[in-house]
Every structure is written in structure tokens, then in C-alpha cells.
Motif scaffolding. Structure first.
Motif, PDB file in Angstrom:
ATOM      1  N   TRP A 143      27.629  41.442  46.541  1.00 16.34           N
ATOM      2  CA  TRP A 143      28.479  40.335  46.085  1.00 16.34           C
ATOM      3  C   TRP A 143      28.826  39.411  47.244  1.00 16.34           C
ATOM      4  O   TRP A 143      28.767  38.176  47.110  1.00 16.34           O
ATOM      5  N   ILE A 184      29.377  51.865  45.243  1.00 15.53           N
ATOM      6  CA  ILE A 184      30.249  50.713  45.063  1.00 15.53           C
ATOM      7  C   ILE A 184      30.216  49.805  46.290  1.00 15.53           C
ATOM      8  O   ILE A 184      30.187  48.575  46.182  1.00 15.53           O
ATOM      9  N   LEU A 241      29.414  45.813  46.607  1.00 17.98           N
ATOM     10  CA  LEU A 241      30.308  44.829  47.211  1.00 17.98           C
ATOM     11  C   LEU A 241      29.585  44.017  48.279  1.00 17.98           C
ATOM     12  O   LEU A 241      29.798  42.802  48.395  1.00 17.98           O
ATOM     13  N   ILE A 292      36.954  39.496  45.073  1.00 19.39           N
ATOM     14  CA  ILE A 292      36.638  40.254  43.876  1.00 19.39           C
ATOM     15  C   ILE A 292      37.367  41.593  43.950  1.00 19.39           C
ATOM     16  O   ILE A 292      37.427  42.223  45.015  1.00 19.39           O
ATOM     17  N   LEU A 311      27.260  45.485  40.682  1.00 18.81           N
ATOM     18  CA  LEU A 311      28.632  45.955  40.725  1.00 18.81           C
ATOM     19  C   LEU A 311      28.800  47.094  39.721  1.00 18.81           C
ATOM     20  O   LEU A 311      28.285  47.030  38.604  1.00 18.81           O
ATOM     21  N   LEU A 353      33.918  49.875  36.550  1.00 17.19           N
ATOM     22  CA  LEU A 353      35.090  49.100  36.931  1.00 17.19           C
ATOM     23  C   LEU A 353      35.045  47.716  36.290  1.00 17.19           C
ATOM     24  O   LEU A 353      33.971  47.147  36.080  1.00 17.19           O
ATOM     25  N   TYR A 376      37.595  46.288  46.560  1.00 11.67           N
ATOM     26  CA  TYR A 376      37.733  44.842  46.690  1.00 11.67           C
ATOM     27  C   TYR A 376      36.839  44.341  47.808  1.00 11.67           C
ATOM     28  O   TYR A 376      36.449  45.072  48.722  1.00 11.67           O
ATOM     29  N   TRP A 380      35.636  43.933  36.908  1.00 12.14           N
ATOM     30  CA  TRP A 380      35.592  43.096  38.109  1.00 12.14           C
ATOM     31  C   TRP A 380      36.102  41.689  37.806  1.00 12.14           C
ATOM     32  O   TRP A 380      35.692  41.061  36.826  1.00 12.14           O
ATOM     33  N   ARG A 381      36.989  41.206  38.666  1.00 14.29           N
ATOM     34  CA  ARG A 381      37.457  39.828  38.578  1.00 14.29           C
ATOM     35  C   ARG A 381      38.074  39.423  39.913  1.00 14.29           C
ATOM     36  O   ARG A 381      38.321  40.261  40.790  1.00 14.29           O
ATOM     37  N   GLY A 437      37.944  45.367  41.770  1.00 14.81           N
ATOM     38  CA  GLY A 437      37.451  46.241  40.720  1.00 14.81           C
ATOM     39  C   GLY A 437      38.540  47.185  40.245  1.00 14.81           C
ATOM     40  O   GLY A 437      39.144  47.891  41.070  1.00 14.81           O
TER      41      GLY A 437
END
Length: 344
Positions: A114, A107, A111, A68, A13, A17, A80, A19-20, A70
Motif C-alpha cells: 500500500w 499484513i 502494508l 490506512i 491487504l 480486516l 496501520y 481498511w480505511r 485496519g
């Protein structure tokens, strides 16, 4: 016990950014990201704030573990991703976007990584809940959807090992034309969809679609996303009942995107779901429901009736829609990738 998921390779990732997982406080930023991306990419449909509010309430796919976001150093949401999966399902569905100003820098690849990692974990979690003694989880599968015009997505998916496994046609039918004749069997009756029919139609949908590729039964929560969709129009939706038993024989559930009408330049009555139970097929119910939808749409001031159809639908739906005056206007694809499972 399942091995620690951290043993799986972590997705790369973008470190620029923060990330959460998505939270309620992110609604405006999240919706703004999707809207900025849609303004450039011009998809037929995209999630809006009201849709995200529904997503935040999901118990089957809690956002704390299945989303997720960013954020850049100024706190602006720039990317996202999200996955959803039914506990007994054979696939997870992935979606997301990257702010157009941040595209082309890797990015999107991060993603995807992820989503793949989270898909493997979901399959492991669901297998563990079903059978704690299993030696390995089923082979995880991640499915992604895209519209044909989004070539940058196709390049990303293909380069990441995904393959096209299905095509879908978006079809339109002008409502300034005469509605085709369709007569309902006198043993059946057509009524307007409403709350009393929510559960009977859910059960009918699960029955009607059990022979359709890629379809999985809708539980109560998943069905709630349908009937409580911010764009749902029960007044434009019809249900055919067997007069003697009250059984749902078929249904047409409609939506209308009022905001989309402003950008697309026409008002569209969209058939979200159309189904007929097997034991009632061959009696012209689908034709009656579509003709009824056209009349309802026209009376509500719509310009076109529209729907999407699997190009390989086993019930011959594509031929029916063409016969009813629908014509293809856009195409979308489903892409799949089979992933290595989390070993136990």
C-alpha cells in the motif's frame, strides 16, 4: 491527464480486516494500536495520541489519502501505515505497525504494498501539479526507518526489495559528569528559544542542512510539527545569534519524553535538532550549544543528554559528539526502494 492509479497492481491487504483512512474518531484506537506494539517491540520512541492529533491536521499530507488503518470485526485497530512527502522532495517516508498478535501473517507485506502504491501516486500527483505536460513522473523512492534490534522488520524490508542506505547512531552522555568547557565568541550571544525565533530558526535550519544527506527544506507546516511537538522543550533549547545583525548562527532544539522516562528508567534530554550555518562554522558554536544543553538538562533533573547522528555526517558531527562525552548506545537504519513510476 494521469492514468487511473487503479491500473497499478493493488496491494494485497488482509481481507480479515476492514481498511480505511484514519479519521479523528480513530484517535484512541490508533494510539492504542501503536502503544500495544511498542510495549512488545520497545522502540526508543513511538507516536502517541498528541502526535497523531498533529498528523490529523496536516494539509501537506492529508490523512484521507496518506494513511490506512485496519480494524478487526470487533472494531479494534490491528494495523496501520502512513506516508509523508514534500511536494518537491525526492522521496516519500513510510511508517506503520502491525499488532503483535497479528504479526507473521502477511499484513506487513500488504502494508508495504500500500505504501509503495501511494508513493507512486504521490509522485505522479506532485509532478502533475508542477508540469502537466510531463511524459513521466520522476522515479519514486520510498524510505523506511527501523532500529537495529527489530530483526523482523529487517527481514520484511530485505525480502521486499529494500536496501540499507544509511546508518544512524543514538548517543548518550551522562549528566553526572562535568560539562566540557566551551566559550562563545564575544561577537555572538546565546539566548533561549522562543516563539519570536520560530521563523528565523526555521530559515537557519534550512540553510544549515542544505548540504546534509537526505535533508529537505522544512516549510511552515513541517516546522510546526517541530516547534509544536508535544514533547518540545523550548526552555531546554538554545539559539546563538550574531550580536551585530541578529542573524541566527546556530541552534539546539530539545525535547523530553516524560512517559518514556518511566519505561526506560532514566530521564533524557534529547537534542532533536542541532545546526550551525555554514558561514559561522569553525567558531565552536556547536560545542557551546551542546554544553548549554547539558547544563539545562541537568538543571531540569535529567539523567542523560542524548541525540542521534548520521554515521556519515559530512560536518564531522560524530567526532564532535564523542569529544563532548557522548557514546553510541543504539543504531538505526534507513532503507530505500526505488519504485516504478506511474506513467502518463
Amino acid at each position: 491527464m494521469t492514468r487511473n492509479h487503479e491500473l497499478q497492481p493493488r496491494p494485497a491487504l488482509d481481507p480479515r480486516l476492514l481498511w480505511r483512512a484514519a479519521e479523528h474518531r480513530d484517535l484512541d484506537a490508533w494510539a492504542g494500536l501503536i502503544a500495544r506494539t511498542a510495549a512488545v517491540e520497545q522502540p526508543v520512541w513511538f507516536e502517541r495520541r498528541a502526535d497523531l492529533e498533529q498528523i490529523l491536521e496536516s494539509k501537506n499530507n492529508p490523512v484521507a489519502t496518506n494513511t490506512i488503518l485496519g480494524f478487526d470485526p470487533e472494531g479494534v485497530a490491528r494495523a496501520y501505515a502512513r506516508i509523508t512527502k514534500n511536494r518537491d522532495g525526492d522521496k516519500a517516508n513510510g511508517s506503520g505497525c502491525v499488532d503483535p498478535e497479528w504479526q507473521g501473517s502477511g499484513i506487513g507485506t500488504g502494508l508495504l504494498g500500500w505504501m509503495e502504491q501511494r508513493t507512486r501516486a504521490r509522485f505522479a500527483e506532485d509532478a502533475g501539479a508542477a508540469d502537466g505536460e510531463a511524459a513521466a513522473v520522476p522515479r519514486p523512492r520510498l524510505r523506511l526507518y527501523m532500529e537495529q534490534q527489530h530483526e523482523h522488520q529487517a527481514a520484511l524490508f530485505a525480502g521486499s526489495g529494500y536496501e540499507i542506505i544509511r546508518y544512524y547512531n543514538e548517543m548518550h552522555r551522562p549528566l553526572n559528569q562535568a560539562v566540557p568547557e566551551a566559550v562563545l565568541d564575544p561577537e555572538l550571544e546565546l539566548v533561549t528559544f522562543g516563539p519570536a525565533l520560530h521563523e528565523p530558526v526555521r530559515l537557519a535550519h534550512n540553510s544549515a542542512f542544505r548540504d546534509h544527506w537526505g535533508s529537505e527544506p522544512r516549510d511552515v507546516e513541517a516546522w510546526g510539527f517541530v516547534v509544536n511537538d508535544p514533547q518540545a522543550r523550548p526552555d531546554l533549547s538554545g539559539v546563538v545569534l550574531d550580536r551585530s545583525t541578529g542573524t541566527v548562527a546556530g541552534y539546539q532544539l530539545a525535547t523530553h519524553d516524560a512517559e518514556g522516562a518511566q519505561t526506560r528508567g532514566f530521564r533524557e534530554g534529547y537534542t532533536e535538532l542541532l545546526g550551525v550555518r555554514r558561514e559561522f562554522r569553525g567558531r565552536g558554536i556547536a560545542q557551546v550549544l551542546l554544553a548549554d544543553a547539558m547544563r539545562r538538562f541537568a538543571a531540569a533533573g535529567m539523567d542523560v543528554a542524548s541525540l542521534d547522528v548520521d554515521s556519515e555526517n559530512p560536518t564531522g558531527a560524530l567526532a564532535l559528539y564523542i569529544k563532548m562525552g557522548y557514546a553510541p548506545v543504539n543504531r538505526s537504519m534507513a532503507w530505500d526502494k526505488v519504485l516504478q513510476p506511474v506513467m502518463r
